[in-house]
Design a protein around this motif. Structure first.
Motif, PDB file in Angstrom:
ATOM      1  N   ALA A   1      -3.788  -9.353 -12.853  1.00 24.31           N
ATOM      2  CA  ALA A   1      -2.912  -8.315 -12.318  1.00 24.31           C
ATOM      3  C   ALA A   1      -3.048  -7.008 -13.080  1.00 24.31           C
ATOM      4  CB  ALA A   1      -1.462  -8.784 -12.369  1.00 24.31           C
ATOM      5  N   ARG A   2      -3.295  -7.077 -14.375  1.00 21.65           N
ATOM      6  CA  ARG A   2      -3.333  -5.873 -15.188  1.00 21.65           C
ATOM      7  C   ARG A   2      -4.703  -5.253 -15.288  1.00 21.65           C
ATOM      8  NH1 ARG A   2       0.745  -7.773 -20.101  1.00 21.65           N
ATOM      9  NH2 ARG A   2       2.633  -7.729 -18.841  1.00 21.65           N
ATOM     10  N   ARG A   3      -5.700  -5.914 -14.763  1.00 22.53           N
ATOM     11  CA  ARG A   3      -7.041  -5.368 -14.830  1.00 22.53           C
ATOM     12  C   ARG A   3      -7.193  -4.282 -13.773  1.00 22.53           C
ATOM     13  NH1 ARG A   3      -9.705 -10.163 -14.300  1.00 22.53           N
ATOM     14  NH2 ARG A   3      -9.218 -10.764 -16.420  1.00 22.53           N
ATOM     15  N   PRO A   4      -7.531  -3.032 -14.126  1.00 16.45           N
ATOM     16  CA  PRO A   4      -7.618  -1.976 -13.128  1.00 16.45           C
ATOM     17  C   PRO A   4      -8.752  -2.229 -12.142  1.00 16.45           C
ATOM     18  CG  PRO A   4      -8.282  -1.142 -15.281  1.00 16.45           C
ATOM     19  CD  PRO A   4      -7.834  -2.546 -15.482  1.00 16.45           C
TER      20      PRO A   4
ATOM     21  N   VAL B   1      -1.511   3.979  -8.654  1.00 11.54           N
ATOM     22  CA  VAL B   1      -1.985   3.039  -7.623  1.00 11.54           C
ATOM     23  C   VAL B   1      -0.851   2.580  -6.719  1.00 11.54           C
ATOM     24  CG1 VAL B   1      -2.886   0.708  -7.280  1.00 11.54           C
ATOM     25  CG2 VAL B   1      -4.001   2.244  -8.904  1.00 11.54           C
ATOM     26  N   PHE B   2       0.286   2.210  -7.296  1.00 15.01           N
ATOM     27  CA  PHE B   2       1.346   1.566  -6.516  1.00 15.01           C
ATOM     28  C   PHE B   2       2.559   2.453  -6.261  1.00 15.01           C
ATOM     29  CE2 PHE B   2      -0.793  -2.019  -8.796  1.00 15.01           C
ATOM     30  CZ  PHE B   2      -1.471  -2.499  -7.678  1.00 15.01           C
ATOM     31  N   GLY B   3       2.628   3.602  -6.918  1.00 16.29           N
ATOM     32  CA  GLY B   3       3.689   4.550  -6.646  1.00 16.29           C
ATOM     33  C   GLY B   3       5.073   3.934  -6.738  1.00 16.29           C
ATOM     34  N   SER B   4       5.900   4.237  -5.746  1.00 15.11           N
ATOM     35  CA  SER B   4       7.281   3.746  -5.747  1.00 15.11           C
ATOM     36  C   SER B   4       7.375   2.246  -5.515  1.00 15.11           C
ATOM     37  CB  SER B   4       8.079   4.476  -4.662  1.00 15.11           C
ATOM     38  OG  SER B   4       7.537   4.228  -3.381  1.00 15.11           O
ATOM     39  N   HIS B   5       6.267   1.599  -5.169  1.00 12.87           N
ATOM     40  CA  HIS B   5       6.264   0.158  -4.923  1.00 12.87           C
ATOM     41  C   HIS B   5       6.026  -0.652  -6.196  1.00 12.87           C
ATOM     42  CE1 HIS B   5       4.977   1.069  -0.490  1.00 12.87           C
ATOM     43  NE2 HIS B   5       6.271   1.242  -0.703  1.00 12.87           N
TER      44      HIS B   5
ATOM     45  N   GLY C   1      -1.428  12.642  -6.500  1.00 13.99           N
ATOM     46  CA  GLY C   1      -0.996  11.792  -7.611  1.00 13.99           C
ATOM     47  C   GLY C   1      -1.334  10.335  -7.420  1.00 13.99           C
ATOM     48  N   GLY C   2      -1.926   9.986  -6.280  1.00  9.28           N
ATOM     49  CA  GLY C   2      -2.236   8.594  -5.977  1.00  9.28           C
ATOM     50  C   GLY C   2      -3.695   8.248  -6.190  1.00  9.28           C
ATOM     51  N   THR C   3      -3.935   6.979  -6.483  1.00 10.23           N
ATOM     52  CA  THR C   3      -5.280   6.436  -6.683  1.00 10.23           C
ATOM     53  C   THR C   3      -5.415   5.154  -5.877  1.00 10.23           C
ATOM     54  OG1 THR C   3      -5.501   7.361  -8.908  1.00 10.23           O
ATOM     55  CG2 THR C   3      -6.864   5.461  -8.401  1.00 10.23           C
TER      56      THR C   3
ATOM     57  N   PHE D   1       0.856  -1.193   0.000  1.00  9.02           N
ATOM     58  CA  PHE D   1       0.000   0.000   0.000  1.00  9.02           C
ATOM     59  C   PHE D   1       0.888   1.238   0.000  1.00  9.02           C
ATOM     60  CE2 PHE D   1      -2.520   3.354   1.991  1.00  9.02           C
ATOM     61  CZ  PHE D   1      -3.677   3.293   1.237  1.00  9.02           C
ATOM     62  N   ALA D   2       0.648   2.143  -0.954  1.00 11.68           N
ATOM     63  CA  ALA D   2       1.637   3.190  -1.248  1.00 11.68           C
ATOM     64  C   ALA D   2       1.232   4.597  -0.831  1.00 11.68           C
ATOM     65  CB  ALA D   2       1.936   3.179  -2.748  1.00 11.68           C
ATOM     66  N   HIS D   3       0.167   4.750  -0.035  1.00 13.75           N
ATOM     67  CA  HIS D   3      -0.368   6.102   0.172  1.00 13.75           C
ATOM     68  C   HIS D   3      -0.544   6.453   1.649  1.00 13.75           C
ATOM     69  CE1 HIS D   3      -0.974   6.006  -4.117  1.00 13.75           C
ATOM     70  NE2 HIS D   3      -1.639   4.872  -3.981  1.00 13.75           N
ATOM     71  N   ARG D   4       0.377   6.032   2.469  1.00 11.74           N
ATOM     72  CA  ARG D   4       0.221   6.219   3.916  1.00 11.74           C
ATOM     73  C   ARG D   4       0.374   7.674   4.358  1.00 11.74           C
ATOM     74  NH1 ARG D   4      -0.618   1.640   6.465  1.00 11.74           N
ATOM     75  NH2 ARG D   4      -0.073  -0.283   5.375  1.00 11.74           N
TER      76      ARG D   4
END
Length: 471
Positions: A468-471, A443-447, A423-425, A382-385
């Motif tokens: 995995a590629r399905r939004p 969605v995943f940012g730097s991760h 910039g995050g979703t 999770f990339a948006h803490r």
């Protein structure tokens, strides 16, 4: 390949998979001719109308291993269904194989250890029912019909997240069947990369068959604010609410909603479906004077239209919104994470709210921080803490003739709010049919790079690549 040949080839593959499954599978195999096919392929979002070739409704983990063995041989498109509540409908694919876990309903609570083991077909309402027998809870979503699997794998925003963190933060371990058919336990010591990816990485890392959650002392009664404000005070209430979020203690998780007055029997009929501003907040501890004092700033944001605040059972709180989002209606949701909510953002949001296509559509802002932000940013996928807010633009409607207008409104409102985004979703509110390659960074940012390495390491042949590629 001509369409006729392609259809013949697809039918032959489906038949081969069905024949193999029926000889070795303990669950139910549902093909296009099955009388329950249309019901089995339906999910919560009525906008989703996909027609899989086969649905393998598993009876347990051994069935998952078997269906993956057969999938590796025939290489169909694969999707995985837990509770079937995910907005984008990724549980169902066209002309492929659905691994259906909806019958896996086991829940075991250990009140002494404060843990719960739950299978992947369990919903939050079903898990809460068992844990609340002991005055315990793990942070879930805001709709009790939501499956624990999809919400947790995407992170898991909920009513008490500032106190107890995201749903994925309470995961102690999980059982996952990877593409090679191996049944693995993932936790901080065993398969730590899988454990990292499963907490916020969304879909496509394997088939998670069960979760072990840490439980927290909460309930059976909780204190909550629920105040409906007149719409003509919307801008003032939004500003006051924003200011109150800056000083709210971690025991308070709040949100504000631009919506319509629900058609509840307890509300005067003349107010039904009129626009309003709804402020909701939950105290993540025992009700009493401390809760009242902590919630007071959320309760006193302006003259109320209707005040429904008070003390209520936690299971009632968790299920209260479920009737507002009934199965089979049409939904489209997009989101932004935000670090600030300035006056220009408020004005822009109100402008787009004034264009809502239906009374069922809404705009909601949820507060993060607290326990969510205390977790190390690299502890999970999770990339948006660090975000202070999540803004969700949720179109809801019944008539298919409104599809273009409702989806267009949500996308346009999301575009208008993008300048105010971090910039995050949020992966669980990422739209439907969006460009997945464009979304992945948001969605995943730097991760993103680490997540892709882990997926490729456990699924080198790309069995789950479509999921995995399905939004």
């Amino acid at each position: 390949m001509p369409d006729e040949q392609r259809a013949t080839s697809t039918a032959a593959v489906e038949q081969a998979i069905a024949d193999q499954l029926r000889s070795s599978f303990r669950g139910e195999v549902i093909d296009r001719r099955h009388p329950g096919y249309d019901k089995a392929r339906a999910v919560w979002n009525g906008l989703i109308d996909r027609r899989p070739g086969l649905i393998a409704r598993c009876s347990g983990t051994a069935d998952v291993v078997e269906v993956l063995r057969i999938a590796r041989e025939h290489r169909p498109v694969v999707s995985i269904r837990g509770g079937g509540h995910q907005v984008a409908g990724s549980a169902v694919c066209d002309d492929g194989l659905v691994i259906d876990l909806s019958r896996l309903k086991g829940v075991y609570v250990d009140p002494a250890a404060r843990t719960a083991r739950a299978q992947a077909g369990v919903t939050w309402g079903e898990l809460d029912r068992e844990t609340q027998l002991h005055g315990l809870a793990t942070p879930g979503g805001e709709i009790s019909a939501t499956g624990i699997a999809g919400l947790t794998l995407g992170g898991g925003l909920g009513f008490v997240m500032r106190t107890f963190g995201l749903s994925c933060d309470s995961v102690r371990s999980l059982e996952i069947v990877t593409a090679d058919g191996a049944v693995r336990t993932a936790n901080r010591e065993e398969e730590p990369d899988l454990f990292w990816a499963a907490r916020g990485g969304g879909r496509g890392i394997g088939v998670v068959t069960s979760f072990e959650f840490d439980l927290h002392s909460l309930g059976p009664l909780v204190a909550a604010v629920l105040v409906l404000h007149p719409y003509e005070h919307a801008e003032a209430v939004l500003r006051a609410w924003r200011d109150a979020t800056y000083t709210a203690p971690e025991t308070v998780t709040s949100e504000i909603v631009l919506w319509s007055v629900p058609a509840d029997p307890g509300i005067p009929q003349e107010l039904h479906r009129s626009n309003c501003v709804i402020v909701g907040a939950v105290y993540g501890g025992p009700p009493g004077d401390g809760a009242t004092a902590a919630l007071a700033p959320q309760h006193e944001l302006g003259p109320p239209l209707i005040d429904l605040s008070g003390t209520l059972p936690y299971v009632v709180l968790q299920s209260a919104n479920t009737p507002r989002f009934p199965d089979g209606e049409r939904y489209f949701m997009k989101s932004h994470f935000m670090n600030e909510l300035n006056d220009e953002a408020i004005s822009t949001m109100l402008d787009w709210d004034s264009r809502r296509p239906t009374p069922e559509s809404l705009i909601v802002i949820r507060t993060l921080g607290g326990a969510v932000a205390r977790v190390d940013p690299d502890d999970s996928a999770f990339a948006h803490r660090s975000a202070r807010y999540n803004l969700s633009i949720d179109a809801g409607w019944r008539d298919p003739a409104l599809d273009e207008a409702a989806i267009g409104w949500a996308r346009s409102a999301w575009d208008a709010m993008k300048p105010f985004s971090s910039g995050g979703t949020y992966v669980n509110f990422a739209g439907l049919g969006e460009d997945a390659s464009e979304l992945r960074g948001a969605v995943f940012g730097s991760h993103e790079e680490r997540l892709e390495r882990i997926r490729a390491g456990y699924d080198p042949e790309g069995l789950f690549v479509s999921a995995a590629r399905r939004p």
